[in-house]
Structure formats: C-alpha cells, structure tokens
Scaffold this motif. Structure first.
Motif, PDB file in Angstrom:
ATOM      1  N   SER A   1       0.840  -1.180   0.000  1.00 29.80           N
ATOM      2  CA  SER A   1       0.000   0.000   0.000  1.00 29.80           C
ATOM      3  C   SER A   1       0.887   1.246   0.000  1.00 29.80           C
ATOM      4  O   SER A   1       2.056   1.193   0.331  1.00 29.80           O
ATOM      5  N   GLN A   2       0.317   2.365  -0.412  1.00 35.01           N
ATOM      6  CA  GLN A   2       1.083   3.585  -0.455  1.00 35.01           C
ATOM      7  C   GLN A   2       1.522   3.973   0.937  1.00 35.01           C
ATOM      8  O   GLN A   2       0.773   3.914   1.893  1.00 35.01           O
ATOM      9  N   GLN A   3       2.759   4.436   1.060  1.00 32.31           N
ATOM     10  CA  GLN A   3       3.257   4.917   2.331  1.00 32.31           C
ATOM     11  C   GLN A   3       2.587   6.223   2.702  1.00 32.31           C
ATOM     12  O   GLN A   3       2.215   6.436   3.838  1.00 32.31           O
ATOM     13  N   GLY A   4       2.461   7.142   1.727  1.00 29.73           N
ATOM     14  CA  GLY A   4       1.981   8.473   2.019  1.00 29.73           C
ATOM     15  C   GLY A   4       0.589   8.734   1.499  1.00 29.73           C
ATOM     16  O   GLY A   4       0.215   8.275   0.428  1.00 29.73           O
ATOM     17  N   GLU A   5      -0.150   9.453   2.298  1.00 28.83           N
ATOM     18  CA  GLU A   5      -1.458   9.929   1.869  1.00 28.83           C
ATOM     19  C   GLU A   5      -1.386  11.440   1.815  1.00 28.83           C
ATOM     20  O   GLU A   5      -0.887  12.074   2.747  1.00 28.83           O
ATOM     21  N   GLU A   6      -1.877  12.011   0.742  1.00 30.76           N
ATOM     22  CA  GLU A   6      -1.832  13.455   0.612  1.00 30.76           C
ATOM     23  C   GLU A   6      -3.223  14.045   0.602  1.00 30.76           C
ATOM     24  O   GLU A   6      -4.165  13.421   0.070  1.00 30.76           O
ATOM     25  N   ASP A   7      -3.313  15.232   1.156  1.00 30.64           N
ATOM     26  CA  ASP A   7      -4.571  15.937   1.038  1.00 30.64           C
ATOM     27  C   ASP A   7      -4.286  17.425   0.873  1.00 30.64           C
ATOM     28  O   ASP A   7      -3.263  17.907   1.333  1.00 30.64           O
ATOM     29  N   PRO A   8      -5.140  18.154   0.167  1.00 33.69           N
ATOM     30  CA  PRO A   8      -6.286  17.567  -0.516  1.00 33.69           C
ATOM     31  C   PRO A   8      -5.873  16.788  -1.764  1.00 33.69           C
ATOM     32  O   PRO A   8      -4.743  16.906  -2.208  1.00 33.69           O
ATOM     33  N   GLN A   9      -6.779  16.018  -2.324  1.00 34.59           N
ATOM     34  CA  GLN A   9      -6.498  15.328  -3.578  1.00 34.59           C
ATOM     35  C   GLN A   9      -6.428  16.320  -4.724  1.00 34.59           C
ATOM     36  O   GLN A   9      -5.671  16.130  -5.677  1.00 34.59           O
ATOM     37  N   ALA A  10      -7.222  17.381  -4.619  1.00 34.57           N
ATOM     38  CA  ALA A  10      -7.231  18.412  -5.649  1.00 34.57           C
ATOM     39  C   ALA A  10      -7.424  19.761  -4.978  1.00 34.57           C
ATOM     40  O   ALA A  10      -8.115  19.872  -3.965  1.00 34.57           O
ATOM     41  N   LEU A  11      -6.806  20.778  -5.560  1.00 37.52           N
ATOM     42  CA  LEU A  11      -6.845  22.120  -4.990  1.00 37.52           C
ATOM     43  C   LEU A  11      -6.879  23.125  -6.131  1.00 37.52           C
ATOM     44  O   LEU A  11      -6.045  23.046  -7.045  1.00 37.52           O
ATOM     45  N   SER A  12      -7.825  24.050  -6.070  1.00 42.25           N
ATOM     46  CA  SER A  12      -7.943  25.078  -7.103  1.00 42.25           C
ATOM     47  C   SER A  12      -7.896  26.441  -6.427  1.00 42.25           C
ATOM     48  O   SER A  12      -8.690  26.714  -5.524  1.00 42.25           O
ATOM     49  N   ILE A  13      -6.949  27.278  -6.847  1.00 47.29           N
ATOM     50  CA  ILE A  13      -6.782  28.591  -6.226  1.00 47.29           C
ATOM     51  C   ILE A  13      -6.575  29.650  -7.307  1.00 47.29           C
ATOM     52  O   ILE A  13      -6.289  29.332  -8.461  1.00 47.29           O
ATOM     53  N   GLN A  14      -6.701  30.894  -6.900  1.00 49.06           N
ATOM     54  CA  GLN A  14      -6.442  32.013  -7.807  1.00 49.06           C
ATOM     55  C   GLN A  14      -4.955  32.345  -7.781  1.00 49.06           C
ATOM     56  O   GLN A  14      -4.283  32.175  -6.753  1.00 49.06           O
ATOM     57  N   GLU A  15      -4.473  32.808  -8.905  1.00 44.92           N
ATOM     58  CA  GLU A  15      -3.083  33.240  -8.989  1.00 44.92           C
ATOM     59  C   GLU A  15      -2.802  34.281  -7.903  1.00 44.92           C
ATOM     60  O   GLU A  15      -3.625  35.173  -7.653  1.00 44.92           O
ATOM     61  N   GLY A  16      -1.649  34.151  -7.255  1.00 44.03           N
ATOM     62  CA  GLY A  16      -1.286  35.070  -6.186  1.00 44.03           C
ATOM     63  C   GLY A  16      -1.590  34.524  -4.797  1.00 44.03           C
ATOM     64  O   GLY A  16      -0.980  34.967  -3.814  1.00 44.03           O
ATOM     65  N   GLU A  17      -2.510  33.585  -4.720  1.00 44.60           N
ATOM     66  CA  GLU A  17      -2.824  32.977  -3.419  1.00 44.60           C
ATOM     67  C   GLU A  17      -1.759  31.959  -3.049  1.00 44.60           C
ATOM     68  O   GLU A  17      -0.964  31.517  -3.880  1.00 44.60           O
ATOM     69  N   ASN A  18      -1.781  31.560  -1.786  1.00 42.99           N
ATOM     70  CA  ASN A  18      -0.875  30.501  -1.317  1.00 42.99           C
ATOM     71  C   ASN A  18      -1.567  29.145  -1.432  1.00 42.99           C
ATOM     72  O   ASN A  18      -2.789  29.047  -1.275  1.00 42.99           O
ATOM     73  N   ALA A  19      -0.781  28.117  -1.682  1.00 40.13           N
ATOM     74  CA  ALA A  19      -1.302  26.747  -1.762  1.00 40.13           C
ATOM     75  C   ALA A  19      -0.590  25.890  -0.723  1.00 40.13           C
ATOM     76  O   ALA A  19       0.640  25.912  -0.643  1.00 40.13           O
ATOM     77  N   THR A  20      -1.360  25.147   0.045  1.00 40.29           N
ATOM     78  CA  THR A  20      -0.790  24.252   1.047  1.00 40.29           C
ATOM     79  C   THR A  20      -1.241  22.824   0.784  1.00 40.29           C
ATOM     80  O   THR A  20      -2.433  22.567   0.624  1.00 40.29           O
ATOM     81  N   MET A  21      -0.278  21.923   0.731  1.00 38.62           N
ATOM     82  CA  MET A  21      -0.552  20.500   0.535  1.00 38.62           C
ATOM     83  C   MET A  21       0.048  19.735   1.698  1.00 38.62           C
ATOM     84  O   MET A  21       1.127  20.082   2.178  1.00 38.62           O
ATOM     85  N   ASN A  22      -0.650  18.708   2.135  1.00 40.16           N
ATOM     86  CA  ASN A  22      -0.223  17.941   3.288  1.00 40.16           C
ATOM     87  C   ASN A  22       0.045  16.489   2.914  1.00 40.16           C
ATOM     88  O   ASN A  22      -0.602  15.935   2.018  1.00 40.16           O
ATOM     89  N   CYS A  23       0.986  15.900   3.630  1.00 37.85           N
ATOM     90  CA  CYS A  23       1.383  14.514   3.382  1.00 37.85           C
ATOM     91  C   CYS A  23       1.501  13.807   4.724  1.00 37.85           C
ATOM     92  O   CYS A  23       2.153  14.325   5.633  1.00 37.85           O
ATOM     93  N   SER A  24       0.873  12.659   4.859  1.00 39.00           N
ATOM     94  CA  SER A  24       1.040  11.857   6.064  1.00 39.00           C
ATOM     95  C   SER A  24       1.625  10.505   5.671  1.00 39.00           C
ATOM     96  O   SER A  24       1.353   9.999   4.579  1.00 39.00           O
ATOM     97  N   TYR A  25       2.423   9.948   6.576  1.00 40.60           N
ATOM     98  CA  TYR A  25       3.061   8.672   6.287  1.00 40.60           C
ATOM     99  C   TYR A  25       2.964   7.766   7.502  1.00 40.60           C
ATOM    100  O   TYR A  25       2.509   8.200   8.570  1.00 40.60           O
ATOM    101  N   LYS A  26       3.402   6.524   7.340  1.00 43.83           N
ATOM    102  CA  LYS A  26       3.075   5.542   8.373  1.00 43.83           C
ATOM    103  C   LYS A  26       4.261   5.060   9.195  1.00 43.83           C
ATOM    104  O   LYS A  26       4.098   4.691  10.359  1.00 43.83           O
ATOM    105  N   THR A  27       5.462   4.990   8.600  1.00 39.89           N
ATOM    106  CA  THR A  27       6.582   4.412   9.335  1.00 39.89           C
ATOM    107  C   THR A  27       7.723   5.412   9.452  1.00 39.89           C
ATOM    108  O   THR A  27       7.668   6.513   8.896  1.00 39.89           O
ATOM    109  N   SER A  28       8.766   5.030  10.151  1.00 36.59           N
ATOM    110  CA  SER A  28       9.921   5.915  10.326  1.00 36.59           C
ATOM    111  C   SER A  28      10.588   6.203   8.990  1.00 36.59           C
ATOM    112  O   SER A  28      10.633   5.345   8.109  1.00 36.59           O
ATOM    113  N   ILE A  29      11.106   7.411   8.872  1.00 36.26           N
ATOM    114  CA  ILE A  29      11.729   7.815   7.609  1.00 36.26           C
ATOM    115  C   ILE A  29      13.108   8.407   7.858  1.00 36.26           C
ATOM    116  O   ILE A  29      13.423   8.858   8.957  1.00 36.26           O
ATOM    117  N   ASN A  30      13.932   8.396   6.808  1.00 37.94           N
ATOM    118  CA  ASN A  30      15.220   9.084   6.815  1.00 37.94           C
ATOM    119  C   ASN A  30      15.072  10.495   6.273  1.00 37.94           C
ATOM    120  O   ASN A  30      15.719  11.429   6.739  1.00 37.94           O
TER     121      ASN A  30
END
Lengths: 114, 113
Positions: A1-30
């Motif tokens: 299964s995928q290690q990471g889940e991202e949200d949102p799946q889709a994001l629509s914004i106006q030019e000039g705005e900020n965009a934030t994307m999130n990623c969650s994962y399950k096990t220890s990482i380097n």
C-alpha cells in the motif's frame, strides 16, 4: 500500500494565493522529498527535508516536517499559473528487506487560475 | 543533479508483445530504480537494480513479467513482457544523487492495445 497519503487530492486557487498541501506517512523515515509533475511528464525534484529538520525553504516553497505526527506540508506562496501540476511527497525509509526504499504519496492536483 | 534519459519516450504496442525500455544516466550510480505510474495514479516501485546483481522486486512484481538488466553503472533496461492493456502506464527510471535526493528520467508512456 502507499506509504503516504496526501490531502487535498485536488486544490484550485487564484493566482497570487498561497497553496498548502499535506502529506502523512506511516513508518519511520530518513527523509521526505517533494516532487512536481506536469501533465504526463517526468518528475521534477523540488526539495528534500531530513528527519532531523523541521522546516526548509527554497524560493517560494516552504516545507515542514513533524516526525511525531508523521506528517509534512508543502506551502507554495504567491502562486502562479505555471505552478499548475500534480505534487507528490516521497518518503525514504528502511523496508522489511533491510534496504532503503522511496515510497510515493497519492499526490495533490493543483490548479492555479490566472 | 543527475541527467537521465529514457528510450523510447512513448510507444503503442499490441497485446502479447514485449517492449524494452532503456535508461541512461550521465554519471555512475550504484542503484537504479524502476517505477510504474498508471493513469491518474501515483508512482509504484517495481524493482531496484544494482550493477552486477539480480534486481530486487517489490511485492506484486515478478522477474518473468518485468526482467531488468543492469550491465554497467550508467545503464539499465526494463522489459515489459507479454503485455496486456493493464500494462498501459508511464514507466520511469530514477537514481539517487547527492546522497539522498532521487532524480527521475522523463518517463516512457506505454499504451497497449
């Protein structure tokens, strides 16, 4: 299964705005990496953050990492139409076979409207 | 960063045939990786290829279906064998560079009819 889940799946914004994307994962990482993929093309490496780092900047990009919550965020400030793409997080960690493996999240499709 | 090229960039193949994808890197690397990206999906690791040893395949992928060669430190091939429409994907090779960053080739877009 995928290690990471991202949200949102889709994001629509106006030019000039900020965009934030999130990623969650399950096990220890380097480390954790963020990539951009324009429609049907190869992946462009954006930024790498190590497990002992909490925040990193590169131009208009800001990445945070919270290993206690097993999550990361990518912030794109002052977005431009050219930022329209899919964004993926990828985590590097040890797999059960004892070697390092990079696993990709599900991705966020960002649309920046001019 | 490493510069990676892939051939072919795209192909349309008939079911039951095989296609070999080439990956060339501009510097010597220990490990090369092959990924598959199905339409609208994320990337899934197929296998890791070390020079001079057998490739290590991830769960769900087998050598008979995806044989890999790694003859030297700058080159690898992935063959997609006995293709079916479900194999229609983008196939990407990648390498580690600068210790930890992973860089990708432009991908090979495969359509199986």
């Amino acid at each position: 299964s995928q290690q990471g889940e991202e949200d949102p799946q889709a994001l629509s914004i106006q030019e000039g705005e900020n965009a934030t994307m999130n990623c969650s994962y399950k096990t220890s990482i380097n480390n954790l990496q963020w990539y951009r993929q324009n429609s049907g093309r190869g992946l462009v490496h954006l930024i790498l953050i190590r497990s002992n780092e909490r925040e990193k900047h590169s131009g208009r990009l800001r990445v945070t990492l919270d290993t206690s919550k097993k999550s990361s965020s990518l912030l794109i400030t002052a977005s431009r139409a050219a930022d329209t793409a899919s964004y993926f997080c990828a985590t590097r960690g040890m797999n059960s076979g004892g070697y390092q493996k990079v696993t990709f999240g599900t991705g966020t499709k960002l649309q920046v409207i001019p | 960063s490493a510069v990676i090229s892939q051939k072919p960039s795209r192909d349309i193949c008939q079911r039951g045939t095989s296609l070999t994808i080439q990956c060339q890197v501009d510097s010597q690397v220990t490990m090369m990786f092959w990924y598959r990206q199905q339409p609208g999906q994320s990337l899934t690791l197929i296998a890791t290829a070390n020079q001079g040893s057998e490739a290590t395949y991830e769960s769900g992928f087998v050598i008979d279906k995806f044989p890999i060669s790694r003859p030297n430190l700058t080159f690898s091939t992935l063959t997609v064998s006995n293709m079916s429409p479900e194999d229609s994907s983008i196939y990407l090779c990648s390498v580690d560079a600068r210790g930890s960053e992973q860089y990708f080739g432009p991908g090979t877009r495969l359509t199986v009819t």
